[in-house]
Every structure is written in structure tokens, then in C-alpha cells.
Design an enzyme around this catalytic site. Structure first.
Site, PDB file in Angstrom:
ATOM      1  N   GLU A 174      55.293  47.388  56.717  1.00 17.41           N
ATOM      2  CA  GLU A 174      54.595  47.966  55.558  1.00 17.41           C
ATOM      3  C   GLU A 174      55.064  47.367  54.244  1.00 17.41           C
ATOM      4  O   GLU A 174      54.820  47.926  53.176  1.00 17.41           O
ATOM      5  CB  GLU A 174      54.758  49.493  55.562  1.00 17.41           C
ATOM      6  CG  GLU A 174      54.146  50.126  56.797  1.00 17.41           C
ATOM      7  CD  GLU A 174      54.048  51.630  56.731  1.00 17.41           C
ATOM      8  OE1 GLU A 174      54.288  52.221  55.664  1.00 17.41           O
ATOM      9  OE2 GLU A 174      53.731  52.235  57.764  1.00 17.41           O
TER      10      GLU A 174
ATOM     11  N   LYS B  31      45.952  61.179  58.226  1.00 20.93           N
ATOM     12  CA  LYS B  31      45.552  59.823  58.607  1.00 20.93           C
ATOM     13  C   LYS B  31      44.205  59.907  59.326  1.00 20.93           C
ATOM     14  O   LYS B  31      44.091  60.563  60.375  1.00 20.93           O
ATOM     15  CB  LYS B  31      46.581  59.223  59.558  1.00 20.93           C
ATOM     16  CG  LYS B  31      47.951  58.922  58.948  1.00 20.93           C
ATOM     17  CD  LYS B  31      48.947  58.642  60.068  1.00 20.93           C
ATOM     18  CE  LYS B  31      50.239  58.020  59.552  1.00 20.93           C
ATOM     19  NZ  LYS B  31      51.287  58.000  60.620  1.00 20.93           N
TER      20      LYS B  31
HETATM   21  P1  PGA Z   1      52.461  54.267  61.891  1.00 20.76           P
HETATM   22  O1  PGA Z   1      53.565  54.580  60.792  1.00 20.76           O
HETATM   23  O2  PGA Z   1      51.210  53.897  61.218  1.00 20.76           O
HETATM   24  O3  PGA Z   1      53.088  53.148  62.686  1.00 20.76           O
HETATM   25  O4  PGA Z   1      52.326  55.516  62.728  1.00 20.76           O
HETATM   26  C1  PGA Z   1      53.306  55.334  59.651  1.00 20.76           C
HETATM   27  C2  PGA Z   1      54.008  56.663  59.673  1.00 20.76           C
HETATM   28  O5  PGA Z   1      54.685  57.017  60.651  1.00 20.76           O
HETATM   29  O6  PGA Z   1      53.887  57.415  58.716  1.00 20.76           O
HETATM   30 ZN    ZN Z   2      55.218  59.116  59.795  1.00 23.70          ZN
END
Ligand code: PGA
Ligand code: ZN
Length: 459
Positions: free
Chosen positions: A232, A364
Site C-alpha cells: 500500500e 470495503k
Molecule cells: P487487505 O488489507 O486489502 O489486504 O485486506 C487492508 C486491510 O486489512 O485493511
Molecule cells: Zn484491516
């Protein structure tokens, strides 16, 4: 939720629940075409892109992100699993599902709106976790339709999603150091983020973050510990112990000329489900195993020693008791965010609210699979007095839908990774554009967004 496949819903069907009143559910022109194809995310992995065209010529596009530290209860990301195509990761079947059954069903709708489009795909899929059509197929179309509808209404996406009310510029949580499965487990903690709770505006927060990010880079260079960036965009740490990262970033904050605790504070994502095995939490980098109690104690110790304002996924996704313990010890002072625990799923959020397991929910889109269900999850979270943190995935694209989602829903907090790499910057930049477009209507929330709000915290 689904009662059976295939039947096109009518706008007046009773079972679209709270979808009907929402701004985003305005009826638009018929869908005349849907296209889908395979594109690639920030890790170079295949993903689904879809476009939706309406009869008035409006076109919308949706690109689907992908997680690495995925929760067990997430909607299903359909991959082909063919060892000869992109190391099993191609998404040709998901693309075919859009071009086949999804396209066929949606082209039949005579009065399309977001609720009905999403509900139609949910019915067509007819599984609990979207594993028949694939959440990646469904979400690409759901987002693309949403963008097409916004264009048809001649509104910016945030206004289509939130109406005239959507004006809240979120507090950014920005990663400085990445670990866990995003950095080959060099350290166990997945996200070391900073927030600037006292900054007066979004751009001021970005400037402050930029300075801390650059200072961290310089420090790592000086110490010979700079090896690059994690998934990220935060620095890939070459350290021996998790706590070294706190000391590193604290030093960077001070060298950048800021006061830790007031001007800059820490937000962590422990991603504890990735550490959990057989009832124990394994800190691989320190070669230690911890019980739930020991992990809670360690985190409470960190909270005493470092200026932490938010901790995400402090416990495993099934360790409800552990969450309760954390809330008992830290819930009054620190925001406790459920990501893998809730997976943007209304049922799981309801259970968490009943148990008082957290004080915030990470949001998400691809954990649940449609725009409508994501809006429901945010609404439920907010109606419980909890905070919503709109989030990107570790595998991202240039799509900046979530920036609009955060502003439109007044979520108050936005987490998209670090302050580098264009798939991350696309989201920060889009917030800048939205803020500019909102003009005097824009309101920046700052540290008030946190639970408890920064201003009300004990020092
Ligand atoms: P991921 O990580 O997209 O790999 O799940 C982001 C998070 O855990 O917030
Ligand atoms: Zn997370």
C-alpha cells in the site's frame, strides 16, 4: 436474502427493503449495454472492469479491488484457478458472467435504479457469499451502473450517492509503514498509519503526512534500513521488533517539526486474523505466541506508551470474547475498528452492535459485493452511533469511487494506504477535487471523526 433466481424485479416490489428511499435509487434510463473485460490491479493481478451504457448515452465504469489479508466472511472473489492462466488468478469466468447472465437480466429492467440492479444480481447469484457469479463480477457492474446513473442525472458521483447532504471531507488515515502479509511478514503489524487530528483542513493533513512520510524515508536511509515500499505504499520495514516502528515514526514526526500526540497520532491495523492459529496469536517477527489476554495486555501497553487513537482488527474474526476484552480495556479511549470481524456485512455488524464489540466498522465495497449493501452497512453503523471508515484494498486500481462514497455518506474517515503510488494518490486527489467542487459547502471533519472524538479525549 435471495428467494430464487432470474425473475426481473419491478420497482414497486416490496422486498427491496430500505433501498427504495435512497438518493441513489432514482430511476434512470434503461440499460442498453454492459461490457466487461479483464484488467490489472496495483499488484499486477487480473481484475474485472465493467462498463454500463444507458439509453441516454450515459456510460459508467467500475473497477474491482482485491485484498490480501482477506476476512473469512467476505463475499467470494471468483478466480479461474487455471495454473496456465496468470498463475490461477485470471478472472475470465467472472467476465463471462457479466457478459452472459448479468447482462441479460439487467437489459430486461424497464426502470433501473441502484437498488433494483443490485437486488437483481443478488437474486441471480442466489448464494450467501456471491460465489456463483462472483462478487468481483457483481461489484464491477454495481459500481459502473452507479457512475452511469450519476452521469445520467448530470451529478457528480458524490452528489448522486448522497444528495445535497453529502459534503463531509473525511479525516485521512495514512500508512507510513506496511507489514504483515503486505510485506512478507517482516513485521507482524499490518498498518502503521498516522492521523493529524488537529489539522484544520484536508490539504493541511496531506502536507503534514507528506513531511512525516519523507522524514521516515530519510531516517531509514540514514540507518541503512530502506528496502522499498510495501503493497500500500508505506515503507517496507527492516526492523527486528514491532515496537521499533513506533520509535522510528515518532522520531520522523519530531524531525518533521510536529508534536506527537497532539499534531500527529498513530492508527494501527493489527490484522490479527492473519496472526491467529489454534487459539494463539503468533508474532512471527519476534518468535512469540500470545493468548487473547496476553495480546490485549500488549496492545494496552502500546496504548499507554504511544499516542494511538485507533486500532483495527486487534483480535481474530471469530474471537468475539477477545474483542470484548479489548473494548473493556481500551474502548473508552481508543477507536476500535472491525474489518475482518464485520466484512461490511449487515448481519455481522448487527451482531457486533448487540455485543458492543467495537466502535467503528471498516467499509470495503468488495467485502460485500454491491453498492446498495455497502450503503446499508454504513447506515447501520452510523445509526448505532458507531464510526464508518471507508477503505481501499491492498490490491487497488485507479478507480476513485470510494472517495465519493466517503464524502457522500459522511463517513468521516478514509483509509486508502500510504502517500505514494498512483492507485493510492488517485483517492486523495479525488477528495481534493470533490472539496474544490463543493466549495463553501464542504466541511472538513478532522479529529471529531474519531471515536471518542479527539477533542473529548483524556490527555
Ligand atoms: P487487505 O488489507 O486489502 O489486504 O485486506 C487492508 C486491510 O486489512 O485493511
Ligand atoms: Zn484491516
Amino acid at each position: 436474502m435471495a428467494e430464487g433466481g432470474g425473475r426481473p424485479l419491478k420497482a414497486d416490489d416490496g422486498n427491496i427493503g430500505n433501498y427504495v428511499d435512497r438518493n441513489v435509487d432514482r430511476i434512470v434510463d434503461r440499460i442498453i449495454d454492459i461490457d466487461a473485460y479483464q484488467v490489472f490491479d496495483s499488484r499486477g493481478n487480473p481484475t474485472v472492469e465493467a462498463t454500463v451504457t444507458l439509453a441516454d448515452g450515459s456510460v459508467g465504469r467500475g473497477l474491482v479491488p482485491s485484498g490480501a489479508s482477506t476476512g473469512k466472511y467476505e463475499a467470494w472473489e471468483l478466480r479461474d484457478g487455471n495454473p496456465n492462466r496468470f498463475r490461477r488468478k485470471s478472472v475470465y469466468q467472472a467476465v463471462a458472467n457479466v457478459l452472459g447472465p448479468i447482462r441479460e437480466a439487467l437489459l430486461r429492467l424497464d426502470a433501473p435504479h441502484q437498488g433494483i440492479v443490485d437486488q437483481q444480481m443478488i437474486l441471480l447469484d442466489d448464494t450467501n457469499n456471491r460465489s456463483h457469479l462472483g462478487a468481483n463480477a457483481i461489484l464491477a457492474v454495481s459500481m459502473a451502473f452507479c457512475c452511469a446513473a450519476a452521469q445520467s442525472r448530470k451529478l457528480p458521483l458524490y452528489e448522486h450517492l448522497g444528495g445535497g447532504e453529502g459534503n463531509l471531507i473525511p479525516l485521512p488515515e495514512i500508512q507510513i509503514v506496511g507489514g504483515g502479509v503486505h510485506a512478507a511478514r517482516t513485521i507482524d503489524i499490518q498498518d502503521f498509519m498516522i492521523v493529524a487530528p488537529q489539522a484544520r483542513g484536508f490539504e493541511e493533513t496531506l502536507e503534514l503526512t507528506y513531511n512525516v512520510y519523507k522524514e521516515t524515508e530519510l531516517l531509514l536511509k540514514e540507518r541503512g534500513q530502506l528496502v522499498g515500499v510495501a503493497d500500500e505504499g508505506g515503507f517496507w520495514p527492516l526492523v527486528e521488533r514491532n515496537e521499533e516502528v513506533f520509535d522510528l515514526v515518532l522520531k520522523a514526526i519530531e524531525r518533521a517539526g510536529y508534536t506527537p500526540g497532539t499534531q500527529v497520532a498513530f492508527a494501527l491495523d493489527i490484522a490479527a486474523s492473519d496472526l491467529y492459529r489454534d487459539g494463539q496469536y503468533r508474532l512471527a517477527s519476534e518468535n512469540r505466541q500470545l493468548s487473547t489476554e496476553e495480546l490485549a495486555k500488549m496492545l494496552a501497553g502500546w496504548a499507554r506508551n504511544y499516542p494511538i487513537v485507533s486500532i483495527e482488527d486487534p483480535m481474530d474474526q471469530d474471537d468475539w470474547q477477545g474483542w470484548q476484552q479489548i473494548m473493556d480495556v481500551l474502548g473508552d479511549e481508543i477507536q476500535i475498528v472491525g474489518d475482518d470481524l464485520f466484512t461490511t456485512n449487515v448481519g455481522r455488524i448487527q451482531e457486533g452492535i448487540a455485543r458492543q464489540s467495537a466502535s467503528a466498522v471498516l467499509i470495503k465495497l468488495n467485502q460485500i459485493g454491491t453498492v446498495s449493501e455497502t450503503l446499508d452497512a454504513i447506515q447501520l453503523t452510523q445509526s448505532a452511533g458507531w464510526r464508518a471508515v471507508v477503505s481501499a484494498r491492498s490490491g487497488e486500481t485507479e478507480d476513485a469511487f470510494i472517495s465519493h462514497l466517503a464524502v457522500a455518506t459522511k463517513a468521516g474517515q478514509l483509509k486508502v494506504g500510504s502517500f505514494s503510488r498512483s492507485e493510492r494518490m488517485a483517492k486523495w486527489n479525488e477528495v481534493l477535487r470533490i472539496e474544490r467542487r463543493l466549495g463553501s459547502k464542504a466541511r472538513y471533519i478532522g479529529g471529531e471523526a474519531l471515536s471518542p472524538s479527539f477533542g473529548s479525549r483524556r490527555s
